[in-house]
Write a protein that holds these residues in place. Sequence first.
Motif, PDB file in Angstrom:
ATOM      1  N   TYR A  24      46.216  33.934  38.352  1.00 39.00           N
ATOM      2  CA  TYR A  24      46.041  35.289  38.522  1.00 39.00           C
ATOM      3  C   TYR A  24      44.690  35.814  37.962  1.00 39.00           C
ATOM      4  CZ  TYR A  24      46.310  40.367  38.033  1.00 39.00           C
ATOM      5  OH  TYR A  24      46.101  41.530  37.976  1.00 39.00           O
ATOM      6  N   MET A  25      44.529  35.357  36.501  1.00 39.66           N
ATOM      7  CA  MET A  25      43.474  36.207  35.835  1.00 39.66           C
ATOM      8  C   MET A  25      42.112  35.366  36.464  1.00 39.66           C
ATOM      9  SD  MET A  25      44.669  36.417  31.910  1.00 39.66           S
ATOM     10  CE  MET A  25      44.682  34.347  31.903  1.00 39.66           C
ATOM     11  N   GLY A  27      41.387  34.321  39.553  1.00 35.79           N
ATOM     12  CA  GLY A  27      41.333  34.861  40.949  1.00 35.79           C
ATOM     13  C   GLY A  27      41.064  36.234  40.762  1.00 35.79           C
ATOM     14  N   SER A  28      41.445  37.231  39.999  1.00 38.67           N
ATOM     15  CA  SER A  28      41.233  38.613  40.069  1.00 38.67           C
ATOM     16  C   SER A  28      39.974  39.155  39.036  1.00 38.67           C
ATOM     17  CB  SER A  28      42.367  39.597  39.224  1.00 38.67           C
ATOM     18  OG  SER A  28      42.578  39.100  38.083  1.00 38.67           O
ATOM     19  N   GLY A  29      39.698  37.998  38.199  1.00 39.91           N
ATOM     20  CA  GLY A  29      38.477  38.215  37.565  1.00 39.91           C
ATOM     21  C   GLY A  29      39.209  39.193  36.148  1.00 39.91           C
ATOM     22  N   ASN A  30      40.207  39.600  36.191  1.00 46.58           N
ATOM     23  CA  ASN A  30      40.879  40.385  35.094  1.00 46.58           C
ATOM     24  C   ASN A  30      41.523  39.412  33.948  1.00 46.58           C
ATOM     25  OD1 ASN A  30      41.952  42.323  33.437  1.00 46.58           O
ATOM     26  ND2 ASN A  30      43.008  43.419  34.998  1.00 46.58           N
ATOM     27  N   HIS A  31      40.773  39.696  32.715  1.00 50.09           N
ATOM     28  CA  HIS A  31      41.232  38.705  31.824  1.00 50.09           C
ATOM     29  C   HIS A  31      41.946  39.412  30.500  1.00 50.09           C
ATOM     30  CE1 HIS A  31      38.459  36.020  34.029  1.00 50.09           C
ATOM     31  NE2 HIS A  31      39.329  35.054  33.662  1.00 50.09           N
ATOM     32  N   THR A  32      42.298  40.661  31.031  1.00 54.61           N
ATOM     33  CA  THR A  32      42.999  41.408  30.113  1.00 54.61           C
ATOM     34  C   THR A  32      44.342  40.901  29.367  1.00 54.61           C
ATOM     35  OG1 THR A  32      42.224  43.330  31.490  1.00 54.61           O
ATOM     36  CG2 THR A  32      44.048  43.755  29.578  1.00 54.61           C
ATOM     37  N   SER A  90      49.229  44.781  29.303  1.00 54.75           N
ATOM     38  CA  SER A  90      49.079  45.216  30.469  1.00 54.75           C
ATOM     39  C   SER A  90      48.790  46.673  30.867  1.00 54.75           C
ATOM     40  CB  SER A  90      50.299  44.778  31.519  1.00 54.75           C
ATOM     41  OG  SER A  90      51.124  45.401  31.300  1.00 54.75           O
TER      42      SER A  90
END
Length: 125
Positions: A24-25, A27-32, A90
């Motif tokens: 998910y991280m 693919g989304s580019g969101n590594h929060t 999150s």
Amino acid sequence: MNISRAFLVTGSLYLIVGILLGMYMGGSGNHTLAPVHAHINLLGFTLMTIFGLAYVMVPQLAGSSLAKAHFWLHQAGALILLALLFLMMSGSVAEATVGPVMPVAELAILLGAVTFAINLYRNAA
């Protein structure tokens, strides 16, 4: 209860969750959620696999009540800590809300590790 099997099966489930979160991280580019991903893989997959293999390699450890205490302390602590970390990272729940509960989960994990160490000391050849 087969302690080694329980640790290994549970660890494999955490591995799948960790991989899915990593996908998910990526693919989304969101590594929060990277800290959650790391903790899932370490507390969930890596440690549980090591514990499961230790109980296979040193069978006299598995028969003690310490082994069951270790399993349940680690399971409860890891699940609660990872859920709270996910909620906090999150942005679903404020750190001030989950912060006071996290040390309780961390203490459960620590007590599980201490229980494992005592079991090793008493029962390992």
